[in-house]
Design an enzyme around this catalytic site. Structure first.
Site, PDB file in Angstrom:
ATOM      1  N   GLU A   3     -29.583 -13.012 -15.648  1.00  0.00           N
ATOM      2  CA  GLU A   3     -28.769 -12.117 -14.819  1.00  0.00           C
ATOM      3  C   GLU A   3     -29.622 -11.537 -13.711  1.00  0.00           C
ATOM      4  OE1 GLU A   3     -27.512  -8.988 -17.395  1.00  0.00           O
ATOM      5  OE2 GLU A   3     -26.414 -10.375 -18.663  1.00  0.00           O
ATOM      6  N   TYR A  32     -23.352  -4.722 -17.604  1.00  0.00           N
ATOM      7  CA  TYR A  32     -24.168  -5.838 -18.077  1.00  0.00           C
ATOM      8  C   TYR A  32     -24.501  -5.799 -19.572  1.00  0.00           C
ATOM      9  CZ  TYR A  32     -27.778  -2.402 -16.855  1.00  0.00           C
ATOM     10  OH  TYR A  32     -28.491  -1.260 -16.726  1.00  0.00           O
ATOM     11  N   LYS A  58     -31.388  -8.528 -11.823  1.00  0.00           N
ATOM     12  CA  LYS A  58     -31.838  -7.189 -12.197  1.00  0.00           C
ATOM     13  C   LYS A  58     -31.445  -6.269 -11.038  1.00  0.00           C
ATOM     14  CE  LYS A  58     -35.593  -4.637 -14.259  1.00  0.00           C
ATOM     15  NZ  LYS A  58     -35.315  -3.377 -13.573  1.00  0.00           N
ATOM     16  N   CYS A  76     -39.460  12.634  26.803  1.00  0.00           N
ATOM     17  CA  CYS A  76     -38.283  11.824  26.495  1.00  0.00           C
ATOM     18  C   CYS A  76     -38.296  10.552  27.343  1.00  0.00           C
ATOM     19  CB  CYS A  76     -37.012  12.634  26.778  1.00  0.00           C
ATOM     20  SG  CYS A  76     -35.524  11.656  26.639  1.00  0.00           S
ATOM     21  N   LYS A  93     -39.887 -10.000 -12.281  1.00  0.00           N
ATOM     22  CA  LYS A  93     -39.777  -9.276 -11.003  1.00  0.00           C
ATOM     23  C   LYS A  93     -40.278 -10.149  -9.865  1.00  0.00           C
ATOM     24  CE  LYS A  93     -39.198  -4.680 -12.126  1.00  0.00           C
ATOM     25  NZ  LYS A  93     -39.962  -3.609 -11.621  1.00  0.00           N
ATOM     26  N   SER A 129     -36.128   0.312 -22.022  1.00  0.00           N
ATOM     27  CA  SER A 129     -36.506  -0.372 -20.785  1.00  0.00           C
ATOM     28  C   SER A 129     -36.821  -1.830 -21.112  1.00  0.00           C
ATOM     29  CB  SER A 129     -37.682   0.325 -20.126  1.00  0.00           C
ATOM     30  OG  SER A 129     -38.702   0.464 -21.063  1.00  0.00           O
ATOM     31  N   LEU A 130     -37.202  -2.572 -20.101  1.00  0.00           N
ATOM     32  CA  LEU A 130     -37.475  -4.003 -20.296  1.00  0.00           C
ATOM     33  C   LEU A 130     -38.936  -4.290 -20.005  1.00  0.00           C
ATOM     34  CD1 LEU A 130     -34.418  -5.488 -18.369  1.00  0.00           C
ATOM     35  CD2 LEU A 130     -34.830  -5.721 -20.811  1.00  0.00           C
ATOM     36  N   CYS A 168     -29.414  14.634  29.318  1.00  0.00           N
ATOM     37  CA  CYS A 168     -30.224  13.453  28.975  1.00  0.00           C
ATOM     38  C   CYS A 168     -29.235  12.301  28.741  1.00  0.00           C
ATOM     39  CB  CYS A 168     -31.050  13.742  27.726  1.00  0.00           C
ATOM     40  SG  CYS A 168     -31.913  12.304  27.099  1.00  0.00           S
ATOM     41  N   LYS A 210     -32.125 -12.853 -21.095  1.00  0.00           N
ATOM     42  CA  LYS A 210     -31.727 -12.324 -22.403  1.00  0.00           C
ATOM     43  C   LYS A 210     -31.412 -13.476 -23.356  1.00  0.00           C
ATOM     44  CE  LYS A 210     -29.477  -8.357 -20.216  1.00  0.00           C
ATOM     45  NZ  LYS A 210     -28.229  -7.666 -19.860  1.00  0.00           N
ATOM     46  N   CYS A 220     -35.512  15.584  21.983  1.00  0.00           N
ATOM     47  CA  CYS A 220     -35.412  15.909  23.395  1.00  0.00           C
ATOM     48  C   CYS A 220     -34.394  17.041  23.468  1.00  0.00           C
ATOM     49  CB  CYS A 220     -34.914  14.698  24.182  1.00  0.00           C
ATOM     50  SG  CYS A 220     -34.337  15.137  25.830  1.00  0.00           S
ATOM     51  N   ARG A 250     -29.351   7.798 -17.675  1.00  0.00           N
ATOM     52  CA  ARG A 250     -30.370   7.343 -18.608  1.00  0.00           C
ATOM     53  C   ARG A 250     -31.226   8.512 -19.102  1.00  0.00           C
ATOM     54  NH1 ARG A 250     -35.606   5.417 -18.857  1.00  0.00           N
ATOM     55  NH2 ARG A 250     -35.843   3.623 -20.225  1.00  0.00           N
ATOM     56  N   CYS A 290     -35.204  10.942  29.959  1.00  0.00           N
ATOM     57  CA  CYS A 290     -35.056  11.965  31.000  1.00  0.00           C
ATOM     58  C   CYS A 290     -36.363  12.702  31.308  1.00  0.00           C
ATOM     59  CB  CYS A 290     -33.955  12.954  30.619  1.00  0.00           C
ATOM     60  SG  CYS A 290     -34.425  14.042  29.269  1.00  0.00           S
ATOM     61  N   ASP A 346       0.840  -1.200   0.000  1.00  0.00           N
ATOM     62  CA  ASP A 346       0.000   0.000   0.000  1.00  0.00           C
ATOM     63  C   ASP A 346       0.877   1.252   0.000  1.00  0.00           C
ATOM     64  OD1 ASP A 346      -2.093  -1.643   0.116  1.00  0.00           O
ATOM     65  OD2 ASP A 346      -2.795  -1.056   2.124  1.00  0.00           O
ATOM     66  N   ASP A 375     -30.877  -3.140  -8.732  1.00  0.00           N
ATOM     67  CA  ASP A 375     -31.721  -1.987  -8.455  1.00  0.00           C
ATOM     68  C   ASP A 375     -30.847  -0.785  -8.093  1.00  0.00           C
ATOM     69  OD1 ASP A 375     -33.911  -0.466  -8.070  1.00  0.00           O
ATOM     70  OD2 ASP A 375     -34.503  -1.364  -6.166  1.00  0.00           O
TER      71      ASP A 375
END
Ligand code: IVH
Length: 683
Positions: free
Chosen positions: A113, A225, A115, A406, A312, A83-84, A430, A288, A424, A136, A409, A34, A117
């Site tokens: 594959e 991908y 998907k 609270c 999905k 899109s798919l 506290c 695919k 609080c 996009r 306290c 390093d 998110d």
């Protein structure tokens, strides 16, 4: 070194560091230590500062970011980002398979594959160099966020190998790894910032930050991908994925070739729960057709390819009865409700707690005592309550009434307009707030007194030995030796004993002693000023020579610092108006903590600016303000914060405050551009 030698050295270092990065990130091997790596990077950084003309736009030094982009340029996609089509059932998937079969005569296979998110990105490479990164957008046009993309370490800036086409595009998903997201939210909570809803939002917000230096700190990652090019050197998508990997892209190894729709369904079943072990949230599977010629044969609808489909997963949900609501008080006094549930199995884990976020959420869900609630696992580690099963509501049960005082306290809770949390206000006594502040002070990114972790603060607090961070520095062997306490964990019912034996005490005292060497920016962060996280603390420490200067800074002084806005400035000012904080800072000073900036000044490059003073203001094209500061000080110049008669130069960028400009003109100060400054050094 002659200019020519410098140019060669810059090129060699650039290539060498790209290679080492590739080995490290793609092949998990390190050819150098390093330290050696840092030395190479440092040498390159210095040479580039001295010879900015020879810095390659894809230099590995750009990974740390630093450039500011005020408005992202909108650019057209060469290939639209489609899109798919989505399906949720086996039946739909079999329909898709039949449609594919009808068009294609003969054999074909699929690639399945995850998907991912995250946030879709399009990357352009020319002659092996990353030239553009675009969001996009609406699918036809997106934002040019190249500078931010350059900071993402799993996106290669310069490709490895030789066998890539002259020009091509890569599509992928940028994401914030779950542990980074959890950490970011913990830090945000710690400094009193609102929490980010999920890793996807965190990633998309980060990609749109104007300061690429901040993007670099957020540790985004990317899975590639798809490969797009006018010349197709491969027959199949699977070959393209393997090639992408060999050129240095991060390709998730979760993909699989499937010879039939039954194999696709088996893949889908296999990943339904396994996907929660991945570092990124996923919401389904993409299927695919593998062969590129067959993809062409199948073609596209207006919106999506006919050769691919997304399956999905339905959100994983379970129902459970609410046992109670627990209210937690954080170090900033914010109260967070957590639902305690009858244990229930969800996506392979037992769930006993679920987050409820804040009081509004309880109202919105209309939760009554003892309700049966639905819990879902999303992109976060802790599942969340998404609804109430009203059919199972106990007749006559009362709506949950939010706490008025609270829980720790008894102080009445308050809520400022526009804030989601109740607070609080008793920040001085506290117990969870005081303990939280002490925990923050010793935490890794602050004073890093690790040997005080795991319940030890609680013990010191309970025994009345530590009430303020300065008390740590008054601890002695005699005060600590022999202390002990048994802790009961409310949730698990298990007990744990913390006791201070000789070795423990020695370790603690050594670590406290060592913390006196922690640099100024860490001390600043450790103070726990609201909204001052570690990045902001670093900016402040770079700007002010010492804490005294910062303490006396005006609102105007503060907001002129990059990244310091109204909210942070006001919070700093109000912090130093409290006499208790002044006392704390003075005691820390007496204890010997570093309250002066010892920012390692870059080794002197020249003395061309010796005796000259500079004010830097505005937004620049080539360098960030910090880089310009380093260039000036590295060449013997001095940075000052305000414009006076004695000032030599005002380096003016875009969007500079009009008052500064006016003042400089009034006093007859020379105003120069970034380019003119650089000319002074090279000339
Ligand atoms: S391929 C022609 N593969 O899903 C479409 N997309 O609905 C090419 N996504 O915006 C997309 N993981 O951001 C593809 N393994 C994957 C993906 C993936 C996530 C996202 C992508 C796109 C959306 C399409």
């Amino acid at each position: 070194m002659t200019e020519e030698q410098a140019a060669t050295r810059i090129k060699d270092l650039t290539n060498r560091i790209h290679h080492l990065n590739h080995q490290y990130y793609q092949n998990s091997t390190s050819e150098v230590s390093d330290y050696e790596f840092d030395m190479l990077l440092e040498e390159l950084t210095k040479l580039e500062a001295q010879y900015p003309d020879y810095r390659h736009p894809n230099s590995p030094t750009q990974r740390v970011g630093g450039s500011i982009t005020k408005n992202f340029k909108t650019v057209f996609h060469k290939y639209p980002m489609l899109s798919l089509g989505n399906t949720y059932s086996e039946e739909d998937l079999r329909e898709f398979d039949k449609r594919v079969m009808k068009v294609l005569e003969g054999d074909f296979e699929y690639v399945c594959e995850q998907k991912f998110d995250g946030v879709a990105i399009s990357l352009t490479y020319q002659n092996g160099q990353l030239t553009q990164g675009v969001t996009r957008g609406d699918g036809t046009r997106g934002d040019d966020i190249t500078e931010n993309v350059r900071t993402i370490k799993s996106i290669p800036l310069q490709l490895q190998g030789q066998d890539y086409p002259e020009e091509f595009e890569v599509r992928g998903e940028v994401f914030m790894p779950l542990p980074v997201f959890e950490q970011l939210n913990a830090e945000r909570e710690d400094i009193g910032e609102g929490l980010l809803a999920n890793p996807r939002n965190a990633a998309s917000g980060t990609l749109k930050l104007q300061d690429s230096g901040m993007v670099a700190k957020r540790k985004l990652s990317c899975f590639a991908y798809a490969f797009l090019s006018s010349s197709l050197p491969f027959e199949t998508h699977a070959e393209a994925l393997a090639a992408l990997k060999s050129w240095g892209f991060q390709v998730s190894d979760t993909y699989q070739k499937c010879a039939s729709i039954d194999e696709v369904l088996a893949y889908i079943n296999q990943w339904e729960t396994k996907r929660f072990e991945l570092p990124i949230a996923t919401d389904g599977i993409v299927v695919k057709v593998n062969n590129f010629h067959q993809q062409e044969e199948l073609g596209y609808t207006a919106k999506s390819p006919r050769w691919a489909i997304a399956y999905k997963y339905k959100a994983m949900s379970a129902s459970s009865r609410l046992k109670a609501i627990q209210y937690q008080v954080g170090r900033t006094g914010a109260v967070t409700p957590v639902a305690l549930l009858t244990p229930v199995q969800l996506a392979g884990t037992t769930v006993k707690r679920a987050s409820l976020h804040n009081a509004n959420e309880i109202l919105r869900l209309d939760i009554h005592e003892g309700d049966v609630v639905f819990v879902e696992k999303g992109g976060e580690i802790i599942p969340k309550i998404t609804g109430v099963d009203k059919a199972q509501r106990i007749p006559g049960s009362q709506p949950i009434k939010y706490l008025e005082n609270c829980p720790a306290c008894g102080t009445p809770l308050v809520r400022t307009e526009g804030e989601a949390h109740f607070y609080c206000s008793n920040d001085k006594s506290c117990p969870p707030q005081v303990k939280g502040k002490l925990e923050h002070f010793i935490s890794r990114k602050a004073m890093n007194i690790e040997s005080l972790g795991e319940g030890k603060i609680e013990l010191l607090y309970d025994k009345g030995l530590v009430r303020s961070a300065a008390d740590f520095y008054d601890l002695t062997f005699d005060k600590l030796f022999g202390l002990e306490k048994v802790f009961e964990d409310e949730l698990t019912g298990k007990s744990r004993k913390v006791s201070f034996r000789e070795k423990t005490v020695e370790n603690i005292l050594n670590a406290i002693q060592k913390s006196k060497e922690a640099p100024f920016d860490r001390v600043l962060f450790a103070l726990g000023i609201r909204f001052v996280g570690s990045t902001v603390a670093t900016k402040l420490a770079q700007h002010f020579p010492d804490l005294t200067a910062m303490r006396h800074a005006s609102y105007q002084d503060l907001i002129e610092i990059p990244e310091i806005g109204d909210r942070i400035a006001l919070s700093i000012i109000s912090y130093f108006q409290d006499p208790e904080h002044i006392l704390l800072v003075e005691r820390l000073h007496q204890a010997g903590l570093q309250l002066k900036s010892n920012q390692q000044k870059a080794e002197a490059l020249s003395t061309k600016l010796a005796g000259l003073t500079f004010v830097i203001s505005g937004v620049f094209e080539l360098y960030s303000r910090e880089e310009l500061q380093d260039i000036i000080t590295g060449n013997g110049g001095k940075i000052v914060s305000s414009i006076s008669k004695k000032l030599s130069y005002l380096v003016a960028g875009d969007k500079m405050g009009p008052s500064k400009l006016e003042k400089a003109n009034e006093l007859g100060i020379k105003i120069i551009s970034e380019q003119e400054l650089l000319a002074m050094i090279s000339g």
